[in-house]
Design an enzyme around this catalytic site. Structure first.
Site, PDB file in Angstrom:
ATOM      1  NE  ARG A 163      -3.734   0.051   2.251  1.00 26.88           N
ATOM      2  CZ  ARG A 163      -3.891   1.034   3.130  1.00 26.88           C
ATOM      3  NH1 ARG A 163      -3.208   1.044   4.258  1.00 26.88           N
ATOM      4  NH2 ARG A 163      -4.738   2.007   2.887  1.00 26.88           N
ATOM      5  CB  SER A 164       0.677   4.495  -1.714  1.00 21.40           C
ATOM      6  OG  SER A 164      -0.526   4.999  -1.173  1.00 21.40           O
ATOM      7  CB  ILE A 182       3.092   0.459   4.391  1.00 22.92           C
ATOM      8  CG1 ILE A 182       4.066  -0.062   5.451  1.00 22.92           C
ATOM      9  CG2 ILE A 182       3.126  -0.385   3.142  1.00 22.92           C
ATOM     10  CD1 ILE A 182       3.650  -1.357   6.104  1.00 22.92           C
ATOM     11  CB  ALA A 183       5.345   2.339  -0.342  1.00 16.63           C
ATOM     12  NE  ARG A 184       2.162   7.954  -0.716  1.00 16.89           N
ATOM     13  CZ  ARG A 184       1.298   8.820  -1.199  1.00 16.89           C
ATOM     14  NH1 ARG A 184       1.012   9.933  -0.535  1.00 16.89           N
ATOM     15  NH2 ARG A 184       0.692   8.577  -2.334  1.00 16.89           N
ATOM     16  CD  GLU A 218      13.167 -10.044   0.302  1.00 18.46           C
ATOM     17  OE1 GLU A 218      14.264  -9.967   0.858  1.00 18.46           O
ATOM     18  OE2 GLU A 218      13.008 -10.113  -0.918  1.00 18.46           O
TER      19      GLU A 218
END
Length: 177
Positions: free
Chosen positions: A100-101, A103-105, A126
């Site tokens: 999800r963006s 968590i990526a951010r 992973e």
């Protein structure tokens, strides 16, 4: 064709796609969000050369269960996360997973992961924490977004590989030459 929320709900209602547990807020416009499950696997760093064609994977990972306080991930660390949800795919639908963006951010990355038609099990993904500082993760955080695609008809050989039916964080299998 990428499936819409309406098409995903229809597959679930018809019993063709199973996601358990399924939270109503997990079904999004064009996919399903999944949550961090009960376990996490950390790499064991020994400073020796690993041989993924010969080594027992359990010698290179340690599995831990989440507590209410979460788990601290050291900086610049690769981990294996498992979804809370167990999924059973139809024979004419495949899926692609990405973080999800939100968590990526924060600084997490993961390679896109394909879920084959006919697969069933919890998903082990992973994930790399890219920041130098430690971070705390908790069970139940929505971290993964799964989009579904129809194949052109049912596949002739639905997935039946080594990860079929997996529950809990699943370590990699040995690689073949």
């Amino acid at each position: 064709m990428l499936l819409s929320d309406k098409a995903i709900r229809s597959l679930i209602r018809e019993g063709k796609l199973i996601i358990d547990p399924l939270y109503e807020d997990s079904i999004r416009e064009n996919g399903v969000d999944m949550r961090i499950g009960p376990e996490i696997a950390f790499p064991i760093v020994r400073g020796e050369v690993m041989d993924p064609t010969k080594d027992d994977p359990s010698l290179h990972f340690t599995v831990r269960r989440f507590s209410d306080e979460g788990i601290i991930i050291p900086g610049n660390t690769s981990i294996l996360l498992v979804t809370e949800e167990y999924i059973k795919m139809p024979d004419d639908v495949a899926a692609l997973c990405g973080l999800r963006s939100s968590i990526a951010r924060w600084g997490f990355i993961a390679a896109p992961t394909l879920v084959d038609a006919g697969f069933e099990g919890q998903l082990t993904i992973e994930v790399m924490w890219t920041r130098p500082a430690p971070v705390r993760l908790y069970r139940g955080i929505r971290f993964l977004h799964v989009v579904f695609f129809r194949t052109e008809g049912k596949v002739e050989r639905p997935y039946s590989g080594a990860y079929q039916g997996q529950r809990g964080v699943t370590l990699p299998k040995r690689l073949e030459k």
